[in-house]
Design a protein around this motif. Structure first.
Motif, short mmCIF file in Angstrom:
data_model
loop_
_atom_site.label_atom_id
_atom_site.label_comp_id
_atom_site.label_asym_id
_atom_site.label_seq_id
_atom_site.Cartn_x
_atom_site.Cartn_y
_atom_site.Cartn_z
N LEU A 269 -57.52 -13.69 60.72
CA LEU A 269 -56.45 -14.51 60.15
C LEU A 269 -55.37 -14.73 61.19
O LEU A 269 -55.22 -13.95 62.14
N VAL A 270 -54.59 -15.79 61.00
CA VAL A 270 -53.49 -16.11 61.89
C VAL A 270 -52.18 -15.71 61.21
O VAL A 270 -51.86 -16.23 60.13
N GLY A 271 -51.46 -14.79 61.84
CA GLY A 271 -50.17 -14.36 61.30
C GLY A 271 -49.04 -15.18 61.87
O GLY A 271 -49.11 -15.70 62.99
N THR A 272 -47.95 -15.32 61.10
CA THR A 272 -46.80 -16.13 61.49
C THR A 272 -45.53 -15.31 61.42
O THR A 272 -45.30 -14.58 60.44
N VAL A 273 -44.68 -15.42 62.46
CA VAL A 273 -43.38 -14.76 62.51
C VAL A 273 -42.34 -15.82 62.83
O VAL A 273 -42.50 -16.57 63.81
N MET A 274 -41.30 -15.90 62.03
CA MET A 274 -40.22 -16.87 62.24
C MET A 274 -38.97 -16.15 62.75
O MET A 274 -38.62 -15.08 62.25
N LEU A 275 -38.31 -16.76 63.75
CA LEU A 275 -37.06 -16.24 64.28
C LEU A 275 -36.02 -17.35 64.29
O LEU A 275 -36.33 -18.49 64.69
N ALA A 276 -34.81 -17.05 63.87
CA ALA A 276 -33.68 -17.97 63.97
C ALA A 276 -32.83 -17.55 65.16
O ALA A 276 -32.28 -16.44 65.18
N PRO A 298 -50.54 -4.01 67.56
CA PRO A 298 -51.85 -3.59 67.02
C PRO A 298 -52.47 -4.70 66.18
O PRO A 298 -51.79 -5.37 65.41
N GLY A 299 -53.77 -4.89 66.34
CA GLY A 299 -54.48 -5.86 65.53
C GLY A 299 -54.66 -7.22 66.16
O GLY A 299 -55.43 -8.04 65.64
N TRP A 300 -53.95 -7.51 67.28
CA TRP A 300 -54.12 -8.82 67.92
C TRP A 300 -55.51 -8.92 68.52
O TRP A 300 -55.99 -8.00 69.18
N ALA A 326 -53.50 -14.57 66.18
CA ALA A 326 -54.65 -14.24 65.33
C ALA A 326 -54.87 -12.73 65.33
O ALA A 326 -54.68 -12.05 66.34
N THR A 327 -55.28 -12.20 64.16
CA THR A 327 -55.54 -10.78 64.01
C THR A 327 -57.04 -10.51 63.88
O THR A 327 -57.82 -11.41 63.58
N VAL A 328 -57.41 -9.27 64.10
CA VAL A 328 -58.82 -8.88 64.02
C VAL A 328 -59.34 -9.05 62.61
O VAL A 328 -60.44 -9.55 62.38
N ASN A 329 -58.56 -8.64 61.62
CA ASN A 329 -58.98 -8.78 60.22
C ASN A 329 -57.73 -8.95 59.36
O ASN A 329 -56.60 -8.84 59.84
N ALA A 330 -57.97 -9.22 58.09
CA ALA A 330 -56.86 -9.49 57.19
C ALA A 330 -55.96 -8.29 56.99
O ALA A 330 -54.75 -8.42 56.82
N TRP A 334 -50.50 -8.07 58.46
CA TRP A 334 -49.14 -7.67 58.10
C TRP A 334 -48.56 -6.72 59.13
O TRP A 334 -47.40 -6.88 59.55
N ASN A 335 -49.33 -5.73 59.56
CA ASN A 335 -48.83 -4.77 60.55
C ASN A 335 -48.54 -5.45 61.88
O ASN A 335 -47.55 -5.13 62.56
N MET A 336 -49.39 -6.39 62.28
CA MET A 336 -49.15 -7.08 63.54
C MET A 336 -47.87 -7.91 63.48
O MET A 336 -47.07 -7.92 64.43
N CYS A 337 -47.65 -8.63 62.38
CA CYS A 337 -46.45 -9.44 62.26
C CYS A 337 -45.19 -8.58 62.27
O CYS A 337 -44.19 -8.93 62.91
N CYS A 338 -45.22 -7.45 61.57
CA CYS A 338 -44.06 -6.56 61.57
C CYS A 338 -43.79 -5.99 62.95
O CYS A 338 -42.63 -5.93 63.40
#
Length: 400
Positions: A269-276, A298-300, A326-330, A334-338
């Motif tokens: 899955l592709v994770g998304t992180v937003m920064l202002a 972790p997980g990338w 993108a992450t290894v699995n679903a 969440w952990n990668m984005c955090c």
């Protein structure tokens, strides 16, 4: 020959205790026969895995351990059925009832023993697939889904047949069953309507097994919750949420309602992180920090094609930067984005504090040509560190 010897032995035993009332003597003989058969069955299931050549086969040992009680009960019922013809003191009605009851129990024990053995074989096969291909392989999860659904449907169907066959040993039940199936009146209509939900779920289970809109360990979105498919049974599906809650959903629901399956085609899955960030942020420097920090998350999965840092929007106070990877699995998304969010904030706060969003206020005089007051409110000063890895231009003003 063995049957003749068995009945001769029981006859001699009856003669030995002929001083007792016939019914009491027959009851004692049946109890002794049942006890000896139970002990013999336990000895057989205990010795069988120890025989030369079978000791090294784990499946034989597991089957013998799993079915030891079924084997003991089967041997006991066989011994009782064979002993009934030589029993004396019982009326014909009693002998008929006992023979039918023993036959009914024999069918039930044999049928559910076969179901247990089949379940054990299926579980061994599923474990072997998991060891060979892993839990993240799409083909392995598809195969396991088909096996599990068809296995549960087969167990349910075979169990109904076994129970029906056992009950047919009694004439009253047999006549009722025949009349029930032959009847086309209101009773059949009521039963058919009441069983509509059950049959629709069974048919939906067959469709799920072959079309596979969901599979074991797929990640779904249900009522706003992330949930993983934990079990697919004949009539319902068990979903596991991240906080260990369970959703019990009728299996037909997945054919009648739209839902999100995030891992239908691939586990990644592709994770998304937003920064202002502030308008003073150097985008190229932020992108360089992102490229450095994503490798430590972790997980990338290492796929640069699905990794990007872009300015996606601006407003009157800040710019919005979207970082995707993108992450290894679903489960790791969440952990990668955090982790990426925390690392980016730490680096930006230490090396590029002018990137952090700030509010701007200016008091403008009503007189034309007069400068705003106070001047420092136009752009608050930022105390940058004297040394650091960032070498871009100094865009802040030194405080007075």
């Amino acid at each position: 020959m063995a049957e003749h010897w068995y009945r001769s032995t029981l006859t001699e035993l009856s003669t030995t205790i002929a001083w007792l009332p016939p019914s009491v003597a027959s009851t004692i003989i049946l109890i002794v026969v049942a006890f000896i058969a139970l002990v013999s069955g336990g000895a057989i299931t205990g010795i069988l895995p120890l025989l030369p050549g079978l000791r090294r086969i784990p499946l034989i040992r597991d089957v013998a351990f799993s079915l030891k009680n079924h084997v003991r009960v089967l041997m006991m019922l066989l011994a009782l059925i064979a002993a009934l013809p030589v029993m004396q003191g019982y009326s014909d009605a009693t002998l008929y009832t006992l023979s039918r009851s023993f036959a009914c129990l024999f069918i039930l024990t044999l049928g559910f023993g076969l179901i247990r053995a089949f379940r054990l074989g299926v579980n061994k096969y599923r474990d072997r697939i998991t060891r060979l291909k892993g839990t993240e392989d799409i083909s392995a999860r598809s195969h396991q889904t088909q096996i599990r659904v068809l296995h549960r449907l087969g167990e349910f169907t075979f169990g109904v047949i076994v129970v029906a066959t056992a009950l047919m040993m009694f004439p009253a039940v047999r006549q009722y069953g025949v009349s029930l199936f032959a009847s086309a009146g209101a009773a059949s209509l009521v039963i058919g309507l009441s069983a509509r939900t059950v049959f629709s779920n069974l048919i939906a289970g067959i469709q799920i097994a072959f079309t596979q809109p969901i599979r074991i360990e797929d990640m779904l979105i249900l009522n706003g919750d992330w949930a993983w498919v934990e079990e697919i049974n004949a009539t319902y599906v068990v979903l596991r949420t991240w906080d260990r809650r369970r959703y019990i959903v009728p299996i037909s629901w997945f054919l009648e309602n739209p839902f999100q399956n995030w891992t239908h085609s691939a586990p990644s899955l592709v994770g998304t992180v937003m920064l202002a960030l502030d308008y003073h942020a150097d985008i190229s420097a932020v992108r360089r920090i992102f490229d450095e920090e994503i490798e430590k998350c972790p997980g990338w999965d290492g796929d640069r094609g699905n990794t990007a840092c872009q300015v996606t929007d601006i407003n009157t106070h800040s710019i919005n930067i979207r970082m995707i990877a993108a992450t290894v699995n679903a489960g790791m998304m969440w952990n990668m984005c955090c982790a990426l969010r925390e690392r980016m904030l730490t680096r930006l706060r230490a090396e590029m504090p002018e990137c952090l969003p700030r509010g701007r206020t200016a008091l403008v005089s009503a007189e034309p040509g007069e400068a705003p007051w106070p001047d420092r409110l136009i752009s608050p000063p930022v105390n940058r560190p004297e040394t650091g890895p960032w070498t871009g231009p100094d865009i802040t003003r030194k405080s007075a």
